[in-house]
Design an enzyme around this catalytic site. Structure first.
Site, PDB file in Angstrom:
ATOM      1  N   VAL A 135       0.944  -1.315  -0.026  1.00 45.80           N
ATOM      2  CA  VAL A 135      -0.037   0.034  -0.035  1.00 45.80           C
ATOM      3  C   VAL A 135       0.923   1.152  -0.038  1.00 45.80           C
ATOM      4  CG1 VAL A 135      -1.774   1.202   1.205  1.00 45.80           C
ATOM      5  CG2 VAL A 135      -1.764  -1.237   1.228  1.00 45.80           C
ATOM      6  N   GLY A 137       3.257   2.209  -1.763  1.00 45.20           N
ATOM      7  CA  GLY A 137       5.012   2.005  -2.080  1.00 45.20           C
ATOM      8  C   GLY A 137       5.571   2.305  -1.016  1.00 45.20           C
ATOM      9  N   ILE A 139       5.863   4.696   1.235  1.00 39.00           N
ATOM     10  CA  ILE A 139       5.402   5.228   2.450  1.00 39.00           C
ATOM     11  C   ILE A 139       5.032   4.353   3.513  1.00 39.00           C
ATOM     12  CG2 ILE A 139       3.268   6.792   3.469  1.00 39.00           C
ATOM     13  CD1 ILE A 139       2.704   7.702   0.562  1.00 39.00           C
ATOM     14  N   GLU A 193       0.756   1.811 -17.034  1.00 36.13           N
ATOM     15  CA  GLU A 193       0.953   0.524 -17.789  1.00 36.13           C
ATOM     16  C   GLU A 193       0.312   0.448 -18.987  1.00 36.13           C
ATOM     17  OE1 GLU A 193       2.096  -2.374 -15.867  1.00 36.13           O
ATOM     18  OE2 GLU A 193       2.215  -1.503 -13.837  1.00 36.13           O
ATOM     19  N   ASP A 204      -6.946  -1.173  -8.656  1.00 38.45           N
ATOM     20  CA  ASP A 204      -5.791  -1.139  -7.717  1.00 38.45           C
ATOM     21  C   ASP A 204      -5.925  -0.242  -6.351  1.00 38.45           C
ATOM     22  OD1 ASP A 204      -2.620  -0.871  -7.605  1.00 38.45           O
ATOM     23  OD2 ASP A 204      -3.034   1.021  -7.237  1.00 38.45           O
ATOM     24  N   LYS A 208      -6.104  -1.359  -2.118  1.00 44.78           N
ATOM     25  CA  LYS A 208      -5.407  -0.926  -0.950  1.00 44.78           C
ATOM     26  C   LYS A 208      -6.307  -0.347   0.042  1.00 44.78           C
ATOM     27  CE  LYS A 208      -1.537   0.632  -4.274  1.00 44.78           C
ATOM     28  NZ  LYS A 208      -1.352   1.487  -5.404  1.00 44.78           N
ATOM     29  N   GLY A 305       6.897   2.959  -7.980  1.00 42.18           N
ATOM     30  CA  GLY A 305       8.375   3.072  -8.401  1.00 42.18           C
ATOM     31  C   GLY A 305       9.359   2.111  -7.919  1.00 42.18           C
TER      32      GLY A 305
HETATM   33  N1  HSE Z   1       0.175   1.194 -10.687  1.00 39.91           N
HETATM   34  C1  HSE Z   1       0.136   1.687  -9.158  1.00 39.91           C
HETATM   35  C2  HSE Z   1       0.020   2.936  -8.866  1.00 39.91           C
HETATM   36  C3  HSE Z   1       1.429   1.136  -8.446  1.00 39.91           C
HETATM   37  O1  HSE Z   1       0.072   3.691  -9.952  1.00 39.91           O
HETATM   38  O2  HSE Z   1       0.013   3.561  -7.825  1.00 39.91           O
HETATM   39  C4  HSE Z   1       1.778   1.021  -7.339  1.00 39.91           C
HETATM   40  O3  HSE Z   1       0.888   0.327  -6.533  1.00 39.91           O
END
Ligand code: HSE
Length: 411
Positions: A135, A137, A139, A193, A204, A208, A305
């Site tokens: 969740v 990244g 942080i 993507e 996504d 989270k 990232g």
């Molecule tokens: N695709 C996700 C985003 C990657 O853009 O936040 C990280 O979960």
């Protein structure tokens, strides 16, 4: 480094040598000295599992194609699962935990679908299932909730949890471009993507939200039950109306205690300039937590990232090394947390309707405010008074296809 020295180190395996997996190896290498100091022991990447070979890669000799090589090696005590998906990743994670190997993951899909089950298996085998990187990244929001806020009752968690959609909405706001143009540019730059559906349709962020809401409740919030809207219907016209009201549009992931139930949703909101989430631009994420003693606290940083996400995986690895043979507490049980009825929740709403429907919208939603933008003759904006979701939906039915957009307003 000699073989003898390596044998005395903590042996780590990385499952999946893609963006995050290669980042984990890079973080462990580049920050070797401070990580060794903080872990109290050196860490060695013994295996990298991938279907591919990586000729010329400095770690090519570590690559294996058979997970059993890793699972049957008693020296490996920590496994980083950076494969993604809920097929092989689930099986490999289960089997690693059953062998007493801690697993650290960035895989939000797996955590949202099987988190409490995998945590329970880890507990049974005196090891840990860690998911900080799943969740937001880099942080450290999971650690904040699980450790720093143990003296709190968390009441609400709202955030910008998807970097791709925040980048798109920021560009639409700042540069006046339309959704399709910005998405195409984001894909060209690698911010989105090639198949962006999970991001732009909100799935996504939904996963989270389910993870954060589950940690808030200590019970499982079913990711499939989280009400989800993406950003594909947001137009430049909506952004212009939002701006005229001193607001911008953000995709928010929200979870809130409603008695024993939890309200969980992902949707675009009009956010005022005085809201801290309004200032979160580009690929950055932010999470606002409201708890009963601390009050409001906010966590901000890179939500995606290679290195930010890998850094969070490595922090979990170090935690596992520090807690070998001991269970790191994580209060997330299998029992389901009931979802609150979204229909009963009140907001103000923004509507954009065909200009001929101005009188109708004013009559159907009394107490609101119309907004006309100079140069726009085809539509009109309208901010409703606060009303329940179910009443809003019913009244929108009456307006039929004169409604061009409907977006909630964050208070
Ligand atoms: N695709 C996700 C985003 C990657 O853009 O936040 C990280 O979960």
């Amino acid at each position: 480094m000699g073989a003898e020295t390596r044998r005395n180190m903590i042996q780590v395996a990385v499952l999946g040598y893609g963006t995050v997996g290669s980042g984990v190896v890079e973080v462990l290498e580049r920050n070797r000295a401070p990580i060794t100091q903080k872990a109290g022991e050196g860490l060695n990447v013994k295996y990298i599992l991938d279907l591919r070979d990586f000729p010329g890669d400095p770690y090519e000799d570590k690559v294996v194609h058979d997970v059993d090589v890793i699972l049957e090696d008693d020296e490996v005590s920590v496994v980083c699962e950076t494969m993604g998906g809920i097929g092989a990743a689930y099986q490999f994670t289960r089997r690693a935990l059953e062998r007493g190997k801690s697993v650290c993951t960035s895989n939000k899909e797996l955590v949202a679908a099987h988190g409490p089950e995998l945590i329970a298996i880890a507990r049974q085998h005196q090891c840990n299932y860690m998911f900080e990187a799943s969740v937001a990244g880099g942080i450290p929001i999971i650690r904040a909730i699980n450790n720093a806020m143990t003296g709190e009752v968390i009441e609400q968690i709202d955030g910008i949890l998807n970097g791709t959609t925040n980048y798109i909405l920021t560009k639409m706001d700042k540069e006046g471009a339309d959704f399709d143009t910005v998405l195409r540019k984001a894909q060209e730059k690698g911010y989105a993507e090639r198949n962006p559906q999970a991001d732009i349709e909100g799935h996504d962020a939904r996963r989270k939200v389910a993870i954060l809401a589950s940690l808030m409740m200590g019970k499982t919030v079913d990711a499939d039950g989280v009400y989800t809207e993406g950003i594909t219907k947001i137009t430049q016209a909506d952004i212009q109306y939002a701006k005229s009201a001193g607001k911008t549009i953000k995709l928010l992931g929200s979870s809130k205690r409603e008695g024993d139930c939890v309200l969980a949703m992902v949707a675009p909101f009009l956010v005022g300039k005085d809201d801290p989430l309004c200032m979160i631009d580009g690929v950055f994420n932010a999470v606002c937590v409201r708890s009963n003693m601390l009050g409001d606290s906010m966590y901000y940083g890179r939500g995606a990232g290679k290195l930010p996400t890998a850094s969070a995986v490595v922090a979990d690895v170090v935690d596992c090394v520090r807690h070998q043979g001991r269970i790191i507490p994580c209060f997330w049980e299998k029992e389901k947390a009931p979802l609150a009825n979204l229909g009963e929740i009140e907001h103000r709403f923004f509507l954009r309707v065909k200009s001929g429907a101005k009188e109708a919208v004013e009559a159907i939603f009394p107490g609101g405010r119309s907004v006309c933008l100079e140069g726009r003759t085809e539509d009109v904006g309208y901010f409703t008074a606060s009303l329940k979701e179910k009443d809003f939906a019913e009244r929108c039915e009456i307006l039929g296809d004169t409604v061009l957009s409907k977006i909630r307003v964050e208070e």
